[in-house]
Design a protein around this motif. Structure first.
Motif, short mmCIF file in Angstrom:
data_model
loop_
_atom_site.label_atom_id
_atom_site.label_comp_id
_atom_site.label_asym_id
_atom_site.label_seq_id
_atom_site.Cartn_x
_atom_site.Cartn_y
_atom_site.Cartn_z
N ALA A 89 -39.98 47.19 -53.16
CA ALA A 89 -38.62 47.73 -53.12
C ALA A 89 -37.62 46.68 -53.59
CB ALA A 89 -38.28 48.21 -51.71
N LEU A 90 -37.82 45.44 -53.19
CA LEU A 90 -36.93 44.37 -53.67
C LEU A 90 -37.05 44.19 -55.17
CD1 LEU A 90 -37.47 41.70 -50.87
CD2 LEU A 90 -35.53 43.26 -51.16
N ILE A 92 -37.95 46.60 -57.37
CA ILE A 92 -37.36 47.78 -58.01
C ILE A 92 -35.84 47.71 -58.00
CG2 ILE A 92 -37.05 50.28 -57.72
CD1 ILE A 92 -39.99 50.36 -56.76
N LEU A 93 -35.27 47.20 -56.93
CA LEU A 93 -33.82 47.10 -56.82
C LEU A 93 -33.24 45.90 -57.56
CD1 LEU A 93 -33.43 48.04 -53.06
CD2 LEU A 93 -32.88 49.46 -55.03
N ASN A 94 -34.09 45.12 -58.24
CA ASN A 94 -33.68 43.92 -58.98
C ASN A 94 -32.92 42.93 -58.11
OD1 ASN A 94 -34.86 44.46 -61.45
ND2 ASN A 94 -33.12 45.72 -62.11
N ILE A 95 -33.35 42.78 -56.90
CA ILE A 95 -32.74 41.80 -56.00
C ILE A 95 -33.46 40.49 -56.26
CG2 ILE A 95 -32.28 41.16 -53.62
CD1 ILE A 95 -32.26 44.14 -52.94
#
Length: 102
Positions: A89-90, A92-95
């Motif tokens: 998820a991190l 995918i969110l480009n964090i």
């Protein structure tokens, strides 16, 4: 179990089997997560296996030891299950700047 007696619940037997089942089921949870995108908790199968090991090794404090083995193994599988969903998820969110240490 008698309330008047003191029982040793945490010992090397408990820690060894707890970590062993933790690694074993963490690998299984990781495989399931990557293969079908779903995880399971290991408390039920580890409880059964730990009680079976206690019967096999003729342990006197089987019940409290089994509870602690199950707790150690369940914590390990919960950590890997959470990581398998949080890390993608991190990504995918480009964090990019995620820092837990300042």
């Amino acid at each position: 179990m008698s309330p008047q007696k003191t029982y040793e619940e945490i010992n090397s037997y408990v820690v060894f089997w707890g970590l062993f089942f933790s690694v074993l089921f963490a690998l299984a949870v990781g495989y399931l997560c990557l293969k079908i995108g779903q995880t399971v908790d290991a408390f039920a199968p580890v409880s059964v296996l730990a009680m079976g090991m206690a019967v096999l090794f003729h342990r006197k404090n089987a019940f409290p030891e089994t509870v602690h083995i199950q707790s150690i193994a369940s914590a390990g599988t919960n950590i890997i299950g959470g990581a398998m969903f949080i890390l993608p998820a991190l990504y995918i969110l480009n964090i990019e700047d995620v820092s837990f240490i300042e």
